[in-house]
Design a protein around this motif. Sequence first.
Motif, PDB file in Angstrom:
ATOM      1  N   TYR A 218       0.766  -1.327   0.168  1.00 38.01           N
ATOM      2  CA  TYR A 218      -0.092  -0.172  -0.115  1.00 38.01           C
ATOM      3  C   TYR A 218       0.903   1.367   0.262  1.00 38.01           C
ATOM      4  CZ  TYR A 218      -4.165  -2.827   0.789  1.00 38.01           C
ATOM      5  OH  TYR A 218      -5.042  -3.655   0.597  1.00 38.01           O
ATOM      6  N   THR A 219       0.644   2.301  -0.731  1.00 40.97           N
ATOM      7  CA  THR A 219       1.216   3.464  -0.921  1.00 40.97           C
ATOM      8  C   THR A 219       0.324   4.557  -0.437  1.00 40.97           C
ATOM      9  OG1 THR A 219       0.727   4.110  -3.298  1.00 40.97           O
ATOM     10  CG2 THR A 219       2.628   2.648  -2.873  1.00 40.97           C
ATOM     11  N   ILE A 220       0.776   5.693  -0.371  1.00 34.60           N
ATOM     12  CA  ILE A 220      -0.030   6.986  -0.085  1.00 34.60           C
ATOM     13  C   ILE A 220      -1.038   7.104  -1.044  1.00 34.60           C
ATOM     14  CG2 ILE A 220       1.619   8.744  -1.084  1.00 34.60           C
ATOM     15  CD1 ILE A 220      -0.414   9.407   2.117  1.00 34.60           C
ATOM     16  N   ASP A 221      -0.908   6.691  -2.219  1.00 37.54           N
ATOM     17  CA  ASP A 221      -1.785   6.850  -3.569  1.00 37.54           C
ATOM     18  C   ASP A 221      -3.041   5.873  -3.434  1.00 37.54           C
ATOM     19  OD1 ASP A 221      -0.125   8.602  -4.685  1.00 37.54           O
ATOM     20  OD2 ASP A 221       0.865   7.102  -5.789  1.00 37.54           O
ATOM     21  N   ASP A 222      -2.763   4.870  -2.705  1.00 35.80           N
ATOM     22  CA  ASP A 222      -4.165   4.259  -2.327  1.00 35.80           C
ATOM     23  C   ASP A 222      -4.820   4.648  -1.381  1.00 35.80           C
ATOM     24  OD1 ASP A 222      -3.174   2.009  -4.156  1.00 35.80           O
ATOM     25  OD2 ASP A 222      -1.670   1.473  -2.537  1.00 35.80           O
ATOM     26  N   VAL A 223      -4.421   5.652  -0.582  1.00 42.90           N
ATOM     27  CA  VAL A 223      -5.286   6.199   0.605  1.00 42.90           C
ATOM     28  C   VAL A 223      -6.362   7.061   0.040  1.00 42.90           C
ATOM     29  CG1 VAL A 223      -5.255   7.377   2.829  1.00 42.90           C
ATOM     30  CG2 VAL A 223      -3.190   5.809   2.193  1.00 42.90           C
ATOM     31  N   LEU A 224      -7.581   6.907   0.580  1.00 40.23           N
ATOM     32  CA  LEU A 224      -8.632   7.982   0.024  1.00 40.23           C
ATOM     33  C   LEU A 224      -8.381   9.291   0.393  1.00 40.23           C
ATOM     34  CD1 LEU A 224     -11.502   5.459   1.111  1.00 40.23           C
ATOM     35  CD2 LEU A 224     -10.879   6.008  -1.219  1.00 40.23           C
ATOM     36  N   THR A 225      -9.118  10.084  -0.300  1.00 39.63           N
ATOM     37  CA  THR A 225      -9.045  11.321   0.012  1.00 39.63           C
ATOM     38  C   THR A 225     -10.528  11.989   0.601  1.00 39.63           C
ATOM     39  OG1 THR A 225      -7.311  11.970  -1.514  1.00 39.63           O
ATOM     40  CG2 THR A 225      -8.709  13.851  -0.781  1.00 39.63           C
ATOM     41  N   HIS A 226     -10.613  12.479   1.829  1.00 42.06           N
ATOM     42  CA  HIS A 226     -12.081  12.802   2.278  1.00 42.06           C
ATOM     43  C   HIS A 226     -12.751  13.959   1.459  1.00 42.06           C
ATOM     44  CE1 HIS A 226     -15.166  13.130   4.959  1.00 42.06           C
ATOM     45  NE2 HIS A 226     -14.883  14.380   5.297  1.00 42.06           N
ATOM     46  N   ASP A 227     -13.856  13.614   1.023  1.00 42.96           N
ATOM     47  CA  ASP A 227     -14.732  14.758   0.366  1.00 42.96           C
ATOM     48  C   ASP A 227     -16.125  14.495   1.350  1.00 42.96           C
ATOM     49  OD1 ASP A 227     -16.011  16.542  -0.804  1.00 42.96           O
ATOM     50  OD2 ASP A 227     -15.900  15.685  -2.956  1.00 42.96           O
ATOM     51  N   ALA A 228     -16.246  15.585   2.177  1.00 43.11           N
ATOM     52  CA  ALA A 228     -17.530  15.637   2.795  1.00 43.11           C
ATOM     53  C   ALA A 228     -18.837  16.313   1.925  1.00 43.11           C
ATOM     54  CB  ALA A 228     -17.431  16.447   3.944  1.00 43.11           C
ATOM     55  N   THR A 229     -18.190  16.978   0.923  1.00 42.72           N
ATOM     56  CA  THR A 229     -19.412  17.760   0.012  1.00 42.72           C
ATOM     57  C   THR A 229     -20.260  16.915  -0.821  1.00 42.72           C
ATOM     58  OG1 THR A 229     -17.724  18.354  -1.594  1.00 42.72           O
ATOM     59  CG2 THR A 229     -17.869  19.375   0.528  1.00 42.72           C
ATOM     60  N   THR A 230     -19.715  15.663  -1.031  1.00 44.98           N
ATOM     61  CA  THR A 230     -20.520  14.790  -2.230  1.00 44.98           C
ATOM     62  C   THR A 230     -22.084  14.898  -1.851  1.00 44.98           C
ATOM     63  OG1 THR A 230     -19.742  12.701  -1.242  1.00 44.98           O
ATOM     64  CG2 THR A 230     -18.375  13.687  -3.036  1.00 44.98           C
ATOM     65  N   PRO A 231     -22.888  15.029  -2.774  1.00 41.93           N
ATOM     66  CA  PRO A 231     -24.343  14.781  -2.298  1.00 41.93           C
ATOM     67  C   PRO A 231     -24.360  13.179  -2.119  1.00 41.93           C
ATOM     68  CG  PRO A 231     -24.338  16.273  -4.365  1.00 41.93           C
ATOM     69  CD  PRO A 231     -22.753  15.785  -3.878  1.00 41.93           C
ATOM     70  N   ASP A 232     -23.994  12.389  -2.850  1.00 39.42           N
ATOM     71  CA  ASP A 232     -24.048  10.868  -2.700  1.00 39.42           C
ATOM     72  C   ASP A 232     -23.165  10.589  -1.390  1.00 39.42           C
ATOM     73  OD1 ASP A 232     -24.097   8.071  -2.413  1.00 39.42           O
ATOM     74  OD2 ASP A 232     -22.829   7.831  -4.224  1.00 39.42           O
ATOM     75  N   ASN A 233     -23.907   9.988  -0.319  1.00 40.22           N
ATOM     76  CA  ASN A 233     -23.434   9.918   0.947  1.00 40.22           C
ATOM     77  C   ASN A 233     -22.978   8.422   1.449  1.00 40.22           C
ATOM     78  OD1 ASN A 233     -25.649   8.230   1.557  1.00 40.22           O
ATOM     79  ND2 ASN A 233     -26.800   9.677   2.518  1.00 40.22           N
ATOM     80  N   THR A 234     -22.819   7.749   0.312  1.00 40.27           N
ATOM     81  CA  THR A 234     -22.490   6.127   0.653  1.00 40.27           C
ATOM     82  C   THR A 234     -21.125   6.165   1.203  1.00 40.27           C
ATOM     83  OG1 THR A 234     -23.404   6.050  -1.784  1.00 40.27           O
ATOM     84  CG2 THR A 234     -22.365   3.876  -0.752  1.00 40.27           C
ATOM     85  N   LEU A 235     -20.289   6.727   0.886  1.00 44.30           N
ATOM     86  CA  LEU A 235     -18.760   6.712   1.400  1.00 44.30           C
ATOM     87  C   LEU A 235     -18.815   7.466   2.819  1.00 44.30           C
ATOM     88  CD1 LEU A 235     -15.955   5.801   1.252  1.00 44.30           C
ATOM     89  CD2 LEU A 235     -15.112   7.957   0.058  1.00 44.30           C
ATOM     90  N   GLN A 236     -19.329   8.588   2.977  1.00 48.25           N
ATOM     91  CA  GLN A 236     -19.468   9.049   4.053  1.00 48.25           C
ATOM     92  C   GLN A 236     -20.204   8.320   4.976  1.00 48.25           C
ATOM     93  OE1 GLN A 236     -21.804  12.377   2.647  1.00 48.25           O
ATOM     94  NE2 GLN A 236     -20.006  13.376   1.451  1.00 48.25           N
ATOM     95  N   LEU A 237     -21.296   7.754   4.815  1.00 49.16           N
ATOM     96  CA  LEU A 237     -21.795   6.681   5.783  1.00 49.16           C
ATOM     97  C   LEU A 237     -20.778   5.732   6.133  1.00 49.16           C
ATOM     98  CD1 LEU A 237     -24.375   5.894   7.196  1.00 49.16           C
ATOM     99  CD2 LEU A 237     -25.023   4.649   5.098  1.00 49.16           C
ATOM    100  N   LYS A 238     -20.211   5.296   5.218  1.00 51.71           N
ATOM    101  CA  LYS A 238     -19.129   4.181   5.612  1.00 51.71           C
ATOM    102  C   LYS A 238     -18.113   4.603   6.548  1.00 51.71           C
ATOM    103  CE  LYS A 238     -19.550   0.464   2.195  1.00 51.71           C
ATOM    104  NZ  LYS A 238     -19.256  -0.535   3.130  1.00 51.71           N
ATOM    105  N   LEU A 239     -17.809   6.008   6.453  1.00 50.61           N
ATOM    106  CA  LEU A 239     -16.872   6.514   7.211  1.00 50.61           C
ATOM    107  C   LEU A 239     -17.505   6.756   8.625  1.00 50.61           C
ATOM    108  CD1 LEU A 239     -15.427   9.008   4.937  1.00 50.61           C
ATOM    109  CD2 LEU A 239     -13.986   7.162   5.747  1.00 50.61           C
ATOM    110  N   ALA A 240     -18.666   7.222   8.532  1.00 47.66           N
ATOM    111  CA  ALA A 240     -19.240   7.421  10.055  1.00 47.66           C
ATOM    112  C   ALA A 240     -19.415   6.268  10.727  1.00 47.66           C
ATOM    113  CB  ALA A 240     -20.711   8.175   9.805  1.00 47.66           C
TER     114      ALA A 240
END
Lengths: 341, 622
Positions: free
Chosen positions: A262-284
Motif C-alpha cells: 500500500y502506498t499513499i496513493d491508495d489512501v482515500l481523500t476525504h470529500d464531505a461535500t458529495t451529495p451521494d452519502n455512501t462513502l461518508q456513511l461508511k466512514l461514519a
Amino acid sequence: METSGIKYTPKDFKSENAVRWCPGCGDFAVLNCIHKAMAEVGIKPHETAVISGIGCSSRLPYYMNTYGFHGIHGRACAIATGVKVANPDLSVWVATGDGDALAIGGNHFIHTVRRNVDLNIVLLNNRIYGLTKGQYSPTTARGAVTKSSPYGTVEDPFNPAELCFGARGRFFGRAIDTDLKNQVDVMVEAAKHKGTSVIEVLVNCVIFNDGIHKSITEKEWKADNTITLQQGEKMIFGKDNNKGIVLDGWNLKAVTIGENGYTIDDVLTHDATTPDNTLQLKLAKMSLEDGLPVALGVIRNAPEISYDEAFEKQIDDLQGGKPKKSLREFLLNSANVWEVK
Amino acid sequence: MPTSTVVTDIKQVTIRFSGDSGDGMQLSGTLFSALSAILGNEIATFPDFPAEIRAPQGSLQGVSGFQVRIGSKDVYNSGDKSDVLVAMNPAALKVNAPFLKKGSIVLYDTDSFDKKDLEKALFKTDDPFAELGLTDVQPIPVAMTSLTKASLEGTGLDNKGVIRSKNMFALGVVCWLFNRSLEVADKLLEQKFGKNPLLAQANIKALTDGYNYGNNLHLTASTYRIETVDTSKKGFYTDINGNTAVAYGLIAAAEKAGVKLFLGSYPITPATEIMLELAARKDLGVKTLQMEDEIAGICTTIGGGFAGCLAATNTSGPGLALKSEALGLAVMTELPIVVIDVQRGGPSTGLPTKSEQTDLNQALYGRNGESPLVVMAAASPTDCFDSAFEASKIALENMTPVILLTDGYIANGSSAWRIPDMDEYPDIKPPYVQNYFNGEDKTWKPYRRDEETLVRYWAVPGTPEFQHRVGGLEKDYNTSIISTDPKNHQLMVDTRKAKVEKIADRIPSQEILGDTDADTLIVSWGGTYGHLLEAMNQIRETGKKVALAHFKYIMPLPKNTAEILKAYKKVVVAEQNNGQFANYLQSQISGLCDIRKFNRVEGQPLKVNELVEEFTKIIEEK
C-alpha cells in the motif's frame, strides 16, 4: 444573522449563572467549545438562540449569554424549528442528549433533519441517562449492565450518524469532549452550514458511565483508534501518521502505508461535500470492532436549500415584491362576496 | 301528481341534501347555501358526514348529509327537522326519516331505488316509504341519474363524470322549488370549476336541466319563496364557516398587533380546515407549518411565540391530550400562544366527525401541576372570527396561553358574514420589554412583572441587551434563576393564578338575554348559542318569561357571574356533555348549589323542541 465584524471572545457568550454539572463531566468542555465556536463565527449574542430539551446536557442554555429556552423532554428540535421559522435571522442552536434526541425526541429529530431546518444540533452522547440516575439509553451498547438493565440490555443501539443519514441529513460531524480543537472546528463548520447540522459529541459521564469512550479518548489509544477527517486531505491516522483508509472492494480497510504494497496513493481523500452519502456513511460507521478507527471531524457537509430559506422564498414569490395585502383587501377580492347597500 | 303550482312565502325552511359520501351532497348543499346567502337570506348550515371517506356504496353507514336552514331573519341554527329532503338513495331516506317534518317534501332519485339498492339499505319490502311509516310526506320521484345522462350526452364528459353530475341536477330541481334564479349558481360553478371549463359547463347544464325539469313538470303541490332579508348593516358580505372564521380572526389579530402569524399544526378532524386556510394564506405572509405530530405542532408554536410571532396551533380533543405537557410549558414560560380546540365526540377517537362540548374539563384541568390558563368558547360560525381575535389579544397582551374551544358544529356550519372594517376592532399592544426598560437596567429579569396586571414583559430574541433564559423549571420570583425554594414556589403558583384571574378586569361583563326579571335563567356556553337562543325565543312567544346567559369567557369568568347566577330562582345549565360547565360553575361560585342540568352527549346538535319542552317544565314548576 450576519457576522457582525465585531471581535467577540468566548466570554461574551457566557452567562453569569453558576454551572451545575458534576465535577469532571464532559459537558463542561462542550459548553466551552460552544462559547469559542460562537465567538469565532462572530454572530451577535442577541441574535443567537440556544434551545434544549431535558437531561443533564439540556441545562446548557442557562450557561449561555444568548437567548435561551429550556424546553421539555425530547422536544428541543420542534421548539427550535418554531424559533427559526418565526425569525430566520436568528442563529439557532439545539443542545440535546442521546435520550432526549433519540428516544423520546426521536420523531422530532429525524423530521427536523429531513426538513433541513437551519439548526445546529449539538448531540451530547454519553450513552446513558444521567439525570434520572443511570438507565440505559438508545445509544447504550447491547449487553451493557445499567440500573435498568441489571442483566445486560437485549437491544441494539442507534448510531446517531445512521439516523442522520437515513433522514437525508446534509451535515454530520463528530467530536470527542476532550478534543477541544476538533470540536470547535466542527462546530464552526456546522454554524456556517445552512441547513440542519448534527454534531455528535462523545461525552463522558463520570458518575454513571465513566470511561465509556475510553478506547478512543485515552491519549495512548486515541491516535491509533480515531481518525480526524479533513476536507480534501488524505485519510491518514495513527501515532506515527503512517496508517490510512483504503477501499477494499465495497468496504473500507485500515492499512499501514508502505506495508503489503500500500502506498499513499491508495489512501482515500476525504470529500464531505458529495451529495451521494455512501462513502461518508461508511466512514461514519467505522468502528474498532471492524478494525477501523472511529471517524471524527466533519464527515458530511453537502448543503442543500434549507427549510426556512425555501419557506421565506415561497412567501416572497407569492407576494411578488408588492406590499403585503391586508386581510380585508384579500377578502374583498375573494369569491362569493356580495354587497348590501 | 298535482299539476298546479302554488308559490308560498315562508320565513324559514330547512333542507337536507343526503346521499352516498361520493354523491357530492356537500357540494350541492354548500352551493345552495352560498347562493341563498348572496340572495339575502340568513343561513345556518350543518354538514353531517361519516368518518369514512367512502363507506360501502349505498350502505347506511355511508350516508353523507348537508343540512341548510335559510330564512329571512332569526336563523340561529341549522334546524332540528327538515322541510325538504333530497335523498339520492334508499339509505339516505332511511337515515333521515326520523328527522322529517310532517308534510315535508322528499325528492328522490328513482334510478337508485331498485331492489338491489333497497337491500343495501336493509329494506325488506319494495315500498320504502310505507316501511318507514312515511305516510304524511310528499314524495317527488325523479329519475335523476338517467335524466342527467340524457342532459350531458355529447358534452364529452366521461361516464363517471356524467353520473357524478347528478348532484347538480338535484340542486337544479331544488332551486326551482325555492324560486332561486340560476344566475348566481352559474357564477359560483364557474368560479369553482374555473380551471376546467368542460366540467363547469357540464355542471351548469345539469343544473339548468334540473331546474327546467322541475319547472316543466310542476313537480309538487307547493313551491317556496323565501323572503329576502333586509340586512341592517351595509357592507360587503360573504358566507363563512367557523374554521375559516378562526383562521381570519387570527390573521386580523396579527395585523392589529403588527406581528407575524405562525401556525404549527397537524391534521385532525374537524380542525384541519383552519390549517388549510392558513397554509393558503402564505400570500398574506402567514407562516403555517405542518409538523410530524401534535406535540411538534404545539412545540413549534411555543418556539414561534418565544421568537415574537402571534403563534397558534389548532387541534381537536385527542390532539389536545397530546399537547398537554407542552401547554404546561407555555404556562410556565408565560408565552402568548393560542390553541384552538375544535371539539368532537370522545373519548379516544370517539366520533371524529360529530360535535360535542366534552373537552371543557380537559381545557381547564388537563395538565400536570397548578397550571392556569385562559379558556374561551366561540358561540357561532361568525363569532369564531371575533373569538379568535379576542383570544389572540388576550394571549399577546397578557403573556399567557389561551385555549379557544369551538366545536365540529360551528366549525363546519356557515353563516353570512359582513367583512369587517378592522377599525372597528381594538388595538393589540404586546408588552415589549424595550418599551418599559432600557438594556442597561439590571432590575429587569425575564419574570419581572407589571405590578398591577402581573404580566411579564416580552423580550423577543433579536432584541439587543435583553438576552435571557426561560424554561419549564420553576424560577425565583425576583431573580428569575432556577429555584426549588418552598416559599418561592408557592408565591409563583399563586402569582400565575392571580395573573390569569386578573384578566377578568379587562373582559366584558356577562350579558343576559330575554326577560331579566324571569324566575328561570338558562345558562349555556360555546357553540350551542343558536339553539338556546331559539329555544328561549320560542318559550317567550308563548308568554312565559325566561332569560339566557350564554358564556364565551370561561376562565376567568366575567366578574358579574356569581351575581347573575344568584339572582335567579331557577338556573338550568344546558350543554353537550355530562355537566362539565355546571360543575365548574359550582366549583367557582360558593353557595351555588341548586342548579339543574340539561345534558345531551349524542354527537348531534341540541334539539330546540327538546330544549323548549324541558325548560317549560322547569319554568312551570312551583
